[in-house]
Design a protein around this motif. Structure first.
Motif, PDB file in Angstrom:
ATOM      1  N   ALA A  46       0.807  -1.208   0.000  1.00 43.53           N
ATOM      2  CA  ALA A  46       0.000   0.000   0.000  1.00 43.53           C
ATOM      3  C   ALA A  46       0.839   1.256   0.000  1.00 43.53           C
ATOM      4  CB  ALA A  46      -0.917   0.004   1.213  1.00 43.53           C
ATOM      5  N   VAL A  47       2.053   1.174   0.523  1.00 44.21           N
ATOM      6  CA  VAL A  47       2.837   2.392   0.638  1.00 44.21           C
ATOM      7  C   VAL A  47       4.004   2.383  -0.340  1.00 44.21           C
ATOM      8  CG1 VAL A  47       2.197   2.685   3.022  1.00 44.21           C
ATOM      9  CG2 VAL A  47       4.276   1.441   2.461  1.00 44.21           C
ATOM     10  N   SER A 107      -0.695   4.080  -8.568  1.00 45.37           N
ATOM     11  CA  SER A 107      -2.130   4.250  -8.336  1.00 45.37           C
ATOM     12  C   SER A 107      -2.393   4.642  -6.888  1.00 45.37           C
ATOM     13  CB  SER A 107      -2.853   2.946  -8.663  1.00 45.37           C
ATOM     14  OG  SER A 107      -2.433   1.943  -7.772  1.00 45.37           O
ATOM     15  N   VAL A 156      -3.555   4.490  -3.273  1.00 44.30           N
ATOM     16  CA  VAL A 156      -3.802   3.321  -2.423  1.00 44.30           C
ATOM     17  C   VAL A 156      -4.256   3.802  -1.058  1.00 44.30           C
ATOM     18  CG1 VAL A 156      -2.835   1.173  -1.550  1.00 44.30           C
ATOM     19  CG2 VAL A 156      -1.871   2.215  -3.599  1.00 44.30           C
ATOM     20  N   GLY A 214      -4.280   4.092   2.633  1.00 40.70           N
ATOM     21  CA  GLY A 214      -3.164   3.961   3.561  1.00 40.70           C
ATOM     22  C   GLY A 214      -3.530   3.238   4.842  1.00 40.70           C
ATOM     23  N   ALA A 274      -0.261  -1.401   7.800  1.00 39.45           N
ATOM     24  CA  ALA A 274      -0.036  -0.408   6.740  1.00 39.45           C
ATOM     25  C   ALA A 274       0.528  -1.066   5.488  1.00 39.45           C
ATOM     26  CB  ALA A 274       0.916   0.664   7.246  1.00 39.45           C
ATOM     27  N   GLU A 275       0.803  -2.374   5.576  1.00 40.09           N
ATOM     28  CA  GLU A 275       1.378  -3.124   4.450  1.00 40.09           C
ATOM     29  C   GLU A 275       2.661  -2.488   3.939  1.00 40.09           C
ATOM     30  OE1 GLU A 275      -1.632  -4.367   1.569  1.00 40.09           O
ATOM     31  OE2 GLU A 275      -3.133  -4.259   3.163  1.00 40.09           O
ATOM     32  N   PRO A 308       6.324  -2.616   2.899  1.00 40.24           N
ATOM     33  CA  PRO A 308       7.091  -3.759   2.369  1.00 40.24           C
ATOM     34  C   PRO A 308       8.391  -3.967   3.140  1.00 40.24           C
ATOM     35  CG  PRO A 308       7.356  -1.855   0.939  1.00 40.24           C
ATOM     36  CD  PRO A 308       6.369  -1.450   2.006  1.00 40.24           C
ATOM     37  N   ALA A 327       9.614   2.513  -1.788  1.00 38.38           N
ATOM     38  CA  ALA A 327       8.506   3.190  -1.109  1.00 38.38           C
ATOM     39  C   ALA A 327       8.715   4.690  -1.187  1.00 38.38           C
ATOM     40  CB  ALA A 327       8.430   2.755   0.346  1.00 38.38           C
ATOM     41  N   ARG A 340       4.278   8.874   1.705  1.00 43.22           N
ATOM     42  CA  ARG A 340       3.147   7.933   1.747  1.00 43.22           C
ATOM     43  C   ARG A 340       3.335   6.904   2.837  1.00 43.22           C
ATOM     44  NH1 ARG A 340       1.524   6.791  -4.171  1.00 43.22           N
ATOM     45  NH2 ARG A 340       0.965   4.716  -3.501  1.00 43.22           N
ATOM     46  N   LEU A 341       4.579   6.459   3.018  1.00 43.07           N
ATOM     47  CA  LEU A 341       4.856   5.515   4.087  1.00 43.07           C
ATOM     48  C   LEU A 341       4.528   6.174   5.429  1.00 43.07           C
ATOM     49  CD1 LEU A 341       7.985   3.240   4.289  1.00 43.07           C
ATOM     50  CD2 LEU A 341       6.977   4.233   6.320  1.00 43.07           C
ATOM     51  N   ALA A 379       0.689   6.441   5.966  1.00 44.91           N
ATOM     52  CA  ALA A 379       0.061   5.121   6.146  1.00 44.91           C
ATOM     53  C   ALA A 379       0.425   4.538   7.507  1.00 44.91           C
ATOM     54  CB  ALA A 379       0.494   4.170   5.032  1.00 44.91           C
TER      55      ALA A 379
END
Lengths: 668, 249
Positions: free
Chosen positions: A646-647, A652, A654, A656, B46-47, B49, B87, B91-92, B95
């Motif tokens: 997601a991050v 696209s 996503v 969060g 938060a998925e 990676p 990443a 955004r990380l 999230a």
């Protein structure tokens, strides 16, 4: 003003107590609703330390179900340790909820879930700290209704004086029914006060109200009769049975504690009830019939729960998880789904059966194979027939051979000591079993370094089981047998170093036995122990046998009873048992017949795959065994394992993550 | 033969990010272990990676730097993550922040570069609120403390009770009146072993001047970084910050 947060007054005390984080709340998926928006307000308690109580499934289920109701609010409280108890008293602060730190005394209903009888003194601490009179007959309309539930509440008589009402059985629908009655009663202006409210609850068959029943005693101290003192309520309150577990997939969003707790995992209950018919097992008797969740619901609950919590371990709960009719498919499909996701799966309750090793192998495809637990329960084959735990020594050897051959490093064997008809020889056969297990392990694995742990608990006879009439073995007998066994294993050079022993002293079991089969006169013992400082009786470092022994002498002997009278005395068929007026669905004649079969060493098959043996539950409760196989399969999951991060750099948009609703109102 | 984990080894580390976060409000009662557990769960929700260690029991690769003690709030905690996929730092950040309980707040995420984080941090700036303490009493105690060359205190550490000197680690100690009946102690403390914590300094004030607050002190860590000549601290993420907007990996 009622419902106000006490946190500002509590906070300065927290740096002075051990592990303050357990009192601050703020768990993931916890819910705080505005006080004034709710009509019916519940405080739910698990009467043990937070680390034990937070993971409790029953409490989490009711918490979520109640909070889903728009005009119902539910918060949680747990037992405070003695260090905080002293500070609360010093600073005149009450028992509080961890959600919004509200005073427990402000709520309409105070529901306490008892998994074990050893939580009874903790109930008194909470009532006292909450400013609620200990005795139900001293309470006024200003106090919450105190309602007990949980397995131990199937004989609530020892705490009858302290509770206003008792819920027997599954709580999901019961708490909603109780909320409806309370809502209506409040909207009418609370006519007739708490007595009328209790009468309405009893008439609707939602609860058992101890005050509506009188107990009389015979000259020899046994109970003469238990009779209702009102004509408008059922004479035999009965248990609640939830049908169709697939319609009740709770908890949907399990609580994620900030503090460390005893189970750092998510649990999904795959079925409720058990009809294996182990005669010592109260849970198996009182939760009948078997009601399975289907594989589709289980798969959806695992997926939703993992997303909502971030846990990386899932336990598939039930009383005997390998008995689910679709367990093989469930195990393989879940193992496939989470193979690459660092999510581990476990089956906490397993039988002695090579099939279980296959399941465990599925759940540890790429993980470590450390320990497997099997529970033969009884040392000798004769004794296992008495308890109806049909496991032969050959089954056990075959099962552990399979386990060791598949790379499992350690086997744990669980037994009970002090079972009805047990002799020293029965217990010494545990040593023979251990020797066979070690030999089998050495042969199957090809090396000498094999370990087995033998874990032994003292047997406590419980209400609503075929052993409810049995004499409990005294702590002296249990301790002597365990010493004999340990000495025998230690003297056996072949296995002495390979077998580890775990057992507890027999004395807490005697008190558990007193509370499990006690009657209303035991309340005085509980109260005396509590007044003399008894707290956290389930914890070795807090439990004082002497305190209980002295309280029994002071409170029971003047009545012609004693600790021994309640524990080591065998009951006759027609003796009125303290819980006979409470209906768990089990036919009393069947229980007695099964007790006689036990004494003869006659086994009984599971009614899921052999004809009904008339235990009475299904016809009495209007229920049926609900099992598969359904032929359904695990539905595919979108996103969590297959989708991209997601991050990550995916262009696209996503979502969060999934923020927890801490501090916000419940979803509508 | 011990079993080996089946399947391929874990994917390689393609990027590292550094994170500054705050521990606020009632969450100041979290221990370091509690914080670490909350992060592991938050990262999964938060998925993010994460890169994992190899072996039977793979763990997400998270490196912690000097955690604030249980009971202390902080505006400046640091942690570094190894990632298995690219990443975007902002955004990380959002999230992960949304996946952590309110009170564990992710303030900044930057791509890791240059020297190790631990090498950029050797001191902390603390603000300690002292409810129930009058400012003049605190001022006298601090003055007495600063006059000494050495002030020994005793505290239970994980290696048992230890006696150690608090004074050399304290670079700056100043006090002022708070907005109500409290006094405020400003501290800059060099990181030593064992770490000198605000409560050790308060114990030292008791040792030198008998100062005993009747209400528990409320410490907040405001900054961590490298101690400069003028007594201020250099932001440990400053060398990495210019890259904050770009994709790492």
């Amino acid at each position: 003003m009622s419902g106000q947060s006490l946190f500002a007054r509590l906070e300065p005390l927290l740096p002075r107590v051990r592990r303050p984080v357990q009192y601050v709340g703020g768990e993931g998926n916890s819910i705080v609703k505005p006080w004034d928006a709710a009509v019916v307000r519940w405080c739910l308690m698990y009467p043990d330390a937070y680390e034990v109580g937070l993971p409790n499934q029953g409490l989490q289920i009711l918490y979520e179900i109640l909070n889903e109701q728009p005009d119902v609010l539910a918060e949680r409280t747990y037992s405070v340790w003695p260090d905080l108890e002293a500070l609360l008293r010093e600073h005149d602060l009450p028992q509080f909820t961890v959600d919004a730190h509200r005073a427990v005394g402000d709520f309409d209903l105070f529901g306490v879930s008892f998994s074990t009888e050893l939580g009874y003194t903790n109930l008194l601490t909470a009532l006292d700290l909450a400013g609620i009179p200990l005795h139900a007959d001293q309470r006024t309309d200003a106090h919450p209704l105190v309602i007990a539930g949980g397995h131990a509440a199937f004989n609530p008589e020892p705490i009858a004086a302290f509770v206003d009402a008792v819920v027997l059985g599954d709580g999901e629908q019961a708490v909603l029914g109780i909320s409806d009655v309370v809502r209506a009663w409040k909207s009418e202006g609370a006519p007739g006060g708490r007595t009328e409210l209790l009468a309405r609850l009893a008439r609707r068959q939602l609860v058992y109200v101890p005050a509506f029943f009188d107990v009389s005693y015979r000259a020899d101290a046994r109970i003469e009769a238990v009779r209702p003192n009102r004509s408008d309520i059922p004479a035999r309150p009965s248990k609640h049975t939830l049908s169709d577990l697939d319609s009740w997939p709770y908890p949907k969003a399990p609580l994620v504690p900030l503090a460390e707790t005893v189970h750092e995992r998510m649990s999904v209950e795959i079925f409720r009830g058990c009809t294996r018919g182990c005669r010592f097992c109260q849970a198996g008797m009182i939760t009948r019939p078997v009601r399975e969740r289907n594989i589709e619901t289980i798969g959806a609950m695992v997926d939703a729960g993992l997303r909502a919590t971030g846990f990386n371990e899932v336990g598939l709960l039930s009383l005997s998880s390998a008995d689910h009719t679709e367990i093989g498919t469930i195990a393989t499909a879940l193992a496939d789904r989470y193979e690459n996701d660092k999510v581990s799966l476990s089956l906490p309750s397993t039988r002695v059966d090579a099939f279980n090793v296959t399941l465990a192998n599925e759940f540890s495809r790429s993980g470590r194979r450390s320990g497997l637990t099997f529970a033969p329960e009884g040392g000798s084959e004769r004794l296992r027939r008495v308890i109806n735990k049909m496991v032969s020594a050959e089954d056990l050897v075959r099962t552990v051979s399979t386990a060791y051959a598949h790379g499992w490093r350690q086997v744990k064997l669980y037994f009970m000591c002090g079972l009805p008809t047990e002799t020293d020889e029965d217990v010494l056969e545990i040593a023979d079993l251990a020797r066979q297990v070690i030999r089998a392990g050495r042969k199957a694995s090809g090396h000498r370094d094999i370990r087995a742990t033998v874990s032994i608990g003292g047997f406590v006879p419980k209400a609503h089981t075929p052993f409810q009439w049995a004499a409990q073995a005294s702590p002296e007998v249990i301790d002597a047998r365990l010493k004999l066994l340990r000495d025998t294993v230690r003297a056996d050079k072949e296995i002495a170093r390979a077998v580890g022993f775990r057992y507890h002293d027999g004395r807490p079991g005697a008190i558990e036995g007193l509370l499990a089969r006690g009657d209303r006169r035991v309340a005085k013992v509980i109260e005396r122990v509590w007044r003399e400082g008894g707290r956290f009786d389930g914890w070795t470092e807090h439990f004082s046998f002497e305190r209980w022994e002295q309280a029994c002498a002071a409170e029971l002997e003047p009545l012609g009873a004693s600790l021994d009278w309640f524990t080591t005395r065998e009951r006759e068929e027609r003796e009125v048992l303290p819980w006979d007026h409470l209906d768990a669905g089990l036919d009393r004649d069947w229980l007695w017949a099964d007790w006689q079969e036990a004494l003869r060493g006659t086994e009984l098959d599971d009614c899921r795959w052999t004809p009904c043996y008339d235990c009475g539950v299904c016809p009495t409760m209007g229920t049926d065994t609900q099992i598969g196989p359904t032929g359904r399969s695990l539905l595919p999951v979108i996103g969590v394992s297959a989708g991209g991060p997601a991050v990550g750099g995916d262009p696209s948009p996503v979502d969060g993550g999934d923020p927890s609703p801490v501090g916000s109102a419940a979803p509508a | 033969m011990p079993r080996q984990p089946e399947g391929p080894p874990p994917p390689p580390v393609v990027a590292r990010v550094r994170v500054r976060f705050a521990k606020r409000g009632r969450l100041r009662f979290l221990s370091h272990r509690d914080v670490a557990r909350a992060f592991e769960r938050g990262l999964r929700r938060a998925e993010v990676p994460m890169a994992y260690s190899a072996g039977f029991n793979p763990h997400p690769r998270i490196s912690w730097v000097g955690a604030a003690p249980t009971g202390a709030a902080s505006e400046a905690e640091y942690v570094e993550f190894a990632l298995s996929a690219p990443a975007e730092p902002e955004r990380l950040r959002s999230a992960l922040d949304a996946s952590l309980p309110p009170g564990l707040d992710v303030l900044r995420v930057v791509p890791a570069g240059g020297a190790a984080l631990a090498e950029r941090i050797n001191a902390s700036r603390w603000l300690v609120r002292l409810p129930s303490v009058a400012e003049p009493a605190l001022r006298d105690a601090v003055a007495e403390f600063l006059r000494r060359d050495s002030v020994e205190v005793e505290r239970a550490t994980k290696d048992g009770r230890r006696r150690f000197d608090v004074r050399p680690a304290v670079i700056l100690a100043d006090c002022r009146a708070g907005n109500d009946t409290c006094a405020i102690l400003d501290l800059v403390v060099r990181h030593t072993t064992p770490a000198v914590r605000p409560d050790d300094v308060l114990t030292a004030l008791d040792v030198v001047a008998g100062l005993r607050p009747s209400a528990p002190p409320e410490p907040i860590r405001l900054e961590q970084g490298r101690l400069l000549e003028d007594g201020t601290l250099a932001d440990p993420l400053a060398p990495d910050r210019n890259d904050a907007g770009r994709l790492v990996g």
